[in-house]
Design a protein around this motif. Structure first.
Motif, mmCIF file in Angstrom:
data_model
loop_
_atom_site.group_PDB
_atom_site.id
_atom_site.type_symbol
_atom_site.label_atom_id
_atom_site.label_comp_id
_atom_site.label_asym_id
_atom_site.label_seq_id
_atom_site.Cartn_x
_atom_site.Cartn_y
_atom_site.Cartn_z
ATOM 1 N N ILE A 133 36.904 42.341 29.081
ATOM 2 C CA ILE A 133 37.742 42.163 28.056
ATOM 3 C C ILE A 133 38.795 40.956 28.000
ATOM 4 O O ILE A 133 38.656 40.115 27.331
ATOM 5 C CB ILE A 133 38.842 43.756 28.006
ATOM 6 C CG1 ILE A 133 37.723 44.121 27.582
ATOM 7 C CG2 ILE A 133 39.660 43.243 27.231
ATOM 8 C CD1 ILE A 133 38.672 46.179 27.147
ATOM 9 N N LEU A 134 39.420 40.755 28.900
ATOM 10 C CA LEU A 134 40.129 39.326 29.348
ATOM 11 C C LEU A 134 39.150 37.994 29.307
ATOM 12 O O LEU A 134 39.398 37.724 28.350
ATOM 13 C CB LEU A 134 41.025 39.125 31.364
ATOM 14 C CG LEU A 134 41.173 38.346 31.214
ATOM 15 C CD1 LEU A 134 42.406 37.081 30.704
ATOM 16 C CD2 LEU A 134 41.897 37.832 33.075
ATOM 17 N N ILE A 135 37.974 38.573 29.901
ATOM 18 C CA ILE A 135 36.973 36.996 29.836
ATOM 19 C C ILE A 135 36.590 36.873 27.964
ATOM 20 O O ILE A 135 36.341 35.929 28.118
ATOM 21 C CB ILE A 135 36.407 37.171 31.193
ATOM 22 C CG1 ILE A 135 36.647 36.977 32.484
ATOM 23 C CG2 ILE A 135 35.101 35.915 30.505
ATOM 24 C CD1 ILE A 135 37.863 35.453 32.706
ATOM 25 N N LEU A 136 36.064 37.518 27.690
ATOM 26 C CA LEU A 136 35.212 38.197 26.364
ATOM 27 C C LEU A 136 36.763 37.018 25.866
ATOM 28 O O LEU A 136 36.056 36.100 24.323
ATOM 29 C CB LEU A 136 35.585 39.340 26.348
ATOM 30 C CG LEU A 136 34.857 39.995 24.236
ATOM 31 C CD1 LEU A 136 33.337 38.998 24.255
ATOM 32 C CD2 LEU A 136 34.970 41.368 24.008
ATOM 33 N N PHE A 137 37.948 38.142 25.567
ATOM 34 C CA PHE A 137 38.899 37.243 24.323
ATOM 35 C C PHE A 137 39.035 35.819 25.309
ATOM 36 O O PHE A 137 38.835 34.969 24.555
ATOM 37 C CB PHE A 137 39.963 38.066 24.648
ATOM 38 C CG PHE A 137 40.155 38.965 23.777
ATOM 39 C CD1 PHE A 137 39.268 40.045 24.105
ATOM 40 C CD2 PHE A 137 41.179 39.301 22.842
ATOM 41 C CE1 PHE A 137 39.330 41.389 23.508
ATOM 42 C CE2 PHE A 137 41.247 40.699 22.267
ATOM 43 C CZ PHE A 137 40.082 41.416 22.668
ATOM 44 N N GLY A 138 39.076 35.691 26.240
ATOM 45 C CA GLY A 138 38.905 34.046 26.728
ATOM 46 C C GLY A 138 38.582 32.885 26.766
ATOM 47 O O GLY A 138 39.413 32.213 25.737
ATOM 48 N N ALA A 139 37.537 33.465 26.563
ATOM 49 C CA ALA A 139 36.035 32.301 27.114
ATOM 50 C C ALA A 139 36.354 32.450 25.634
ATOM 51 O O ALA A 139 35.308 31.486 24.788
ATOM 52 C CB ALA A 139 35.079 32.858 27.936
ATOM 53 N N GLY A 140 36.345 33.414 24.870
ATOM 54 C CA GLY A 140 35.884 33.916 23.211
ATOM 55 C C GLY A 140 36.835 32.646 22.269
ATOM 56 O O GLY A 140 36.556 31.731 21.200
ATOM 57 N N VAL A 141 37.969 32.712 22.949
ATOM 58 C CA VAL A 141 38.787 31.967 21.920
ATOM 59 C C VAL A 141 38.075 29.935 22.235
ATOM 60 O O VAL A 141 38.362 29.329 21.617
ATOM 61 C CB VAL A 141 40.779 31.733 22.529
ATOM 62 C CG1 VAL A 141 40.942 31.482 23.487
ATOM 63 C CG2 VAL A 141 41.169 31.330 21.004
ATOM 64 N N VAL A 142 37.660 29.926 23.344
ATOM 65 C CA VAL A 142 37.814 28.738 23.811
ATOM 66 C C VAL A 142 36.721 27.954 23.103
ATOM 67 O O VAL A 142 36.430 27.377 22.550
ATOM 68 C CB VAL A 142 38.355 27.945 24.946
ATOM 69 C CG1 VAL A 142 37.510 26.734 25.227
ATOM 70 C CG2 VAL A 142 39.177 28.665 25.814
ATOM 71 N N ALA A 143 35.493 29.112 23.173
ATOM 72 C CA ALA A 143 34.121 29.042 22.124
ATOM 73 C C ALA A 143 34.448 29.592 20.654
ATOM 74 O O ALA A 143 33.896 27.891 19.667
ATOM 75 C CB ALA A 143 33.503 30.323 22.062
ATOM 76 N N ALA A 144 35.444 29.982 20.277
ATOM 77 C CA ALA A 144 35.918 29.066 18.686
ATOM 78 C C ALA A 144 36.073 28.278 18.393
ATOM 79 O O ALA A 144 36.358 27.442 17.311
ATOM 80 C CB ALA A 144 37.045 30.513 18.294
ATOM 81 N N VAL A 145 36.929 27.952 19.505
ATOM 82 C CA VAL A 145 37.825 26.281 18.881
ATOM 83 C C VAL A 145 36.973 25.401 19.173
ATOM 84 O O VAL A 145 37.513 24.293 18.429
ATOM 85 C CB VAL A 145 39.531 26.152 19.963
ATOM 86 C CG1 VAL A 145 39.301 25.091 19.645
ATOM 87 C CG2 VAL A 145 39.588 27.563 19.564
ATOM 88 N N VAL A 146 36.084 25.176 19.885
ATOM 89 C CA VAL A 146 35.646 24.305 20.451
ATOM 90 C C VAL A 146 33.769 24.266 19.649
ATOM 91 O O VAL A 146 33.437 23.035 19.152
ATOM 92 C CB VAL A 146 34.889 23.744 21.717
ATOM 93 C CG1 VAL A 146 36.310 23.922 22.263
ATOM 94 C CG2 VAL A 146 34.681 24.696 22.313
ATOM 95 N N LEU A 147 33.334 25.314 19.667
ATOM 96 C CA LEU A 147 31.831 25.033 19.439
ATOM 97 C C LEU A 147 31.850 24.866 17.321
ATOM 98 O O LEU A 147 33.014 25.650 16.675
ATOM 99 C CB LEU A 147 31.384 26.628 18.679
ATOM 100 C CG LEU A 147 30.978 26.884 20.133
ATOM 101 C CD1 LEU A 147 30.111 28.398 21.342
ATOM 102 C CD2 LEU A 147 29.226 26.279 21.261
#
Lengths: 241, 241, 241, 241
Positions: free
Chosen positions: D16-30
Motif C-alpha cells: 500500500i505504501l508503494i502503491l500510494f508513493g509510486a502512484g503520486v509520482v506517476a500522477a504528477v509526471v505522466l
C-alpha cells in the motif's frame, strides 16, 4: 443503531461529503470563484475534508460509512447484511441532495458560466470521467483505489470504532486525500458508487443552463469498480487478518 | 464558566483567529510579503490554523466558540441563552482587536502599498466580498456554508467537549480549511458574523493610507447569512439527532 | 527532568528542527533540488513538521521546548527559572548543529550554487531577513507572531503535558505552519532566538563558497523580538487565565 | 506477533505504501493524469499519506514498520534480531507488489507515454535518483534523512506503541511529509531500502514499453544509506535516551 438513524445519518453525512467534494471542483473549475485554477492538491484536500465533515456529522447516528463500497466491505467482513439497504438508500439520497446543495452554493457561477461561455461542460463538477477512456484499465484503477480505501478502514477495526474516535476520522480524511493525490490521476477516483451516481442523476435533472452531457456510457464503471473493490477488501481482510 | 472568563476567552481567541486569518490574506495579497501570490490553498489553511490557534487558546476559558453562529447554534440546541451576549460581545471585541494586530504585523507593507500603488484596495484583507454580487445567491452560499460548519460541531457533541479535546480542535481546524477550499469560492466564506463585521469596522477606523471603501452595502449578508445558518443548524440538529 | 536530559534533549530536538527548517528553505531556493521554487506553503509546512519531528524526539527527555521564547514564557508563568540556562544552552547548540547538518544534506547543492552563480546569497537558508527593513515594524511583527505561538502553548497547559501527548505535538506543529502562512510575510518569522542566531553563527563559520553576508546588523531583532513576545505571553497568561 | 502475521502484514502494508508513493509520482509526471505537474508538495504529501495508509493497515498484524531501516533501528535498540528477516522479506515482497499495482493503476498512462513520446524515462516513478550524482554527498543525504525518520520513531516509544495509536500513525505520516519537503531535494529521499530496491526490480522486469534504464549503478546508495541511518539512529538512541 436503528434503521431510521442509519438512513438519516447517511443522508446528512453523504450530503455534506458531496457538498464539499463537488463544491471544491466547482471552486477550481468555474469562473468567478476565488479558488479558480487552484489545482489538483486543492481538489484532493477538499474531498478529504468533505469525508471528515460528513463522517464527523454522521458518526453518532450511523457510524458514518457514506459509501456503499465501505458498507459492502464491512458486510462481507461481518456477514451481517441486514441493514445494508438502509445504508445504501441513505447514501444515494444524500449524494443527490449534496449535489443540489453544491449547485445552490455556486448558483451565480453556474448561471455566469452558461452566459459567458456557452456549452462549457459542467459534469466534471458532479461526477468522474477518465483521462483516457479504456474500460478495462479504468475499472482496474477504481478497484485498486477502492481497496486502498476500504482495506485500511477494515484493518484498523473501524468497523466497530468509527463513531467513537475523532482520531480515526482524521486518519480516514487524510487517507482519502492520499488516494486523491496518488491514485486519482487516471479516472478522478470515484471509489464510491453513491458519490458518482447520485450527483450524475442530479446533473441530469437540475436546470443548469448549457450543462452538457451526463455521459451515461461511462457511468457503470464508477459503480461496478468501487463495489468490486469494497467486496475484494472484505475478502482480503477475512483471509489475511 | 463565569461571564468574565467567557468574555476574556472569546476576546483573546477571536483576536488570534482574526490575526491569523486577516494575516494570511495580507501575506498573499500585499507586496513585499514572502507569501505574495501564494494562492487560495494558503488562505484556506491559514484561516483553518487560525481557528486552531484561537480555539486552543480560548478553550480553557470559554470553550472557544469564536463565532456568533456557533454560539447561536449551541443556544438553540441547548435552549440556554443566558450567556450568549457575553460570548457575542467578546467575539466582536476580539475580531476588532485581531484586525488591529494584523495591521500592526503588516504595518510596513500597508504603508508601502499606499506609496507604491495609490488606491490599491485593502478591504479584502479584513472582510469578505462576493465574486458575483447577487444578494440572494450570496446569502444562500453563506447559509449553506455555515451549516457545513455548525452542524458537524453540534453533531459530534462539541457543545460539551470542545474545551477538553485536542483532537476535536484539530478536526474543527481542518473542517474550516475544507469549507474554505470547497465553499469559499463565491463569497470568501465569512461563516461568522464577528469575523466579517469586526474587521470591517477596524478597516473603517484604522489610519491606513489609501485604503479604499469599506463596502457597507454588502456588510449585512455576512452577518445575516451565518446567523441564519447557525440557527438552521440548531434546528436540524434538534430534529434529526 | 535532570539537567543533563534537558540539555541533551534540547540539543537533539532543536538540531532536528533546524535540519528540517533550514532544509526546506534550501530545498526551495537552491538549484539542483527537486523542490526548487516549490513556494511559500512548502516552507511553512516544512518548518511546522520540523517542530513536529524535533518536539516528538525531545519530548521524553526535556519536554521539547526547542525555543528560548517558549522557555522564558513558561518560566514567567511558573516562576521557576532554575533550569532555564540548560534549556537555552541546549537550544543554541542544537540550532548550530542542525544548520551544519542541513549544509551536509545539501552539500553538493551548495557547491554547485557557488560554481553556477557566483555570489548567490545563502543566508536566507539559515536565518531570517525582512522584506522591508524597518526596525520598529520588524520588531513588532516578531513580538506579535511570537505571542501567537507561546500564548496558545501556555493556555492549553502544555507547560505540563507536552511530553505526554502526541495530539498536542500535532497541534503545535500546525500552529507553527499557521504562523508561517499568516504572520511570516514581513520578516520570515524567526519567533525563536535560537532558530535565528544559531544558524547565523553557522553561516558565518561554515566554509560555504561565495556565501554572502551574515547580516549581523539585523541579527538582534529576531533575538529581542521573540524573547519579548515570549515574556509578554507569560504576562498575558498570568493576568488573563 | 507470529512470523506469519509479520510477513503478511509487512507485505500488505508496504504494498500500500508503494502503491500510494509510486502512484503520486506517476500522477504528477505522466501525461493524461489529472495531477500532471501538480508539484513537489503533492509528491511529499502523497508519500506521507502512503505511510499513513500502509501503517494503518499493517499495524494490527506486524506493527507496521514497512521499512528495513526502521526494523534495524528497533533491533539495535532492543537487541532482538529474531524476527528481522521476516520483516525485511515482507517489506521487499510488498514493495515489489506495490510497484506492480501502481503500474496497473496507471496502465493506460504508461501505454500512452510510450506511444506519445518514445523513450520517455519512467524510472523516477519507481525509484529515486540524485539531482547531482555525487556518491559521498548522496550517501550522506540519505543517512541524515533516515536518522530524521528513525530517531523520532524510536524516541517516542513507537517501538512498543505504533500498532495501538492512531495519533502516532498521524505523526509519522506528517513526519514523512516533512522529510520529503525538507530533505528530499538532493536525492528524492529513499530513506527506506525496500522502497527503492523493490520498485527498481519491478521496473526492470515489468513489460513497460520504452521504459528506459533501471540505473543499477546508483541502486546501492538508497540501500546502504538508509540502513546506515537506521543503525545510527539505534545507536544514538541507546546512548542519549
Amino acid at each position: 443503531m436503528s434503521n431510521g438513524d442509519i438512513f438519516v445519518g447517511e443522508v446528512i453525512g453523504t450530503a455534506i461529503l458531496i457538498l464539499f467534494g463537488a463544491g471544491v471542483v466547482a471552486a477550481v473549475v468555474l469562473d468567478h470563484s476565488k479558488a479558480k485554477d487552484a489545482g489538483w492538491a486543492v481538489i484532493a484536500f477538499g474531498w478529504g475534508f468533505g469525508v471528515l465533515a460528513g463522517a464527523y456529522t454522521a458518526a453518532p447516528l450511523s457510524g458514518g460509512h457514506l459509501n456503499p463500497a465501505v458498507t459492502v466491505g464491512i458486510a462481507i467482513d461481518t456477514g451481517d447484511w441486514d441493514q445494508v439497504h438502509f445504508y445504501v438508500a441513505g447514501q444515494m439520497a444524500g449524494a443527490f441532495l449534496g449535489a443540489v446543495l453544491c449547485w445552490l452554493v455556486y448558483f451565480a457561477q453556474f448561471q455566469a458560466n452558461a452566459e459567458d461561455r456557452s456549452a462549457q461542460p459542467t459534469l466534471g463538477i458532479f461526477s468522474t470521467a477518465p483521462e483516457i477512456r479504456h474500460p478495462v484499465a479504468n475499472l482496474l484503477t477504481e478497484i485498486i483505489a477502492t481497496v486502498g480505501l476500504v482495506l485500511p478502514i477494515l484493518a484498523f477495526g473501524l468497523t466497530e470504532g468509527l463513531g467513537q474516535s475523532g482520531t480515526a476520522i482524521l486518519i480516514v480524511a487524510f487517507l482519502v486525500v492520499g488516494i486523491g493525490l496518488s491514485l486519482g490521476g487516471p479516472t478522478g477516483y470515484a471509489i464510491n458508487p453513491a458519490r458518482d451516481l447520485g450527483p450524475r442523476i442530479a446533473h441530469a435533472v437540475l436546470p443548469i443552463p448549457n450543462k452538457g452531457t451526463s455521459d451515461w456510457s461511462y457511468s457503470w464503471i464508477p459503480v461496478v469498480g468501487p463495489l468490486a473493490g469494497g467486496a475484494l477488501s472484505g475478502l482480503i481482510f477475512n483471509v489475511a487478518f
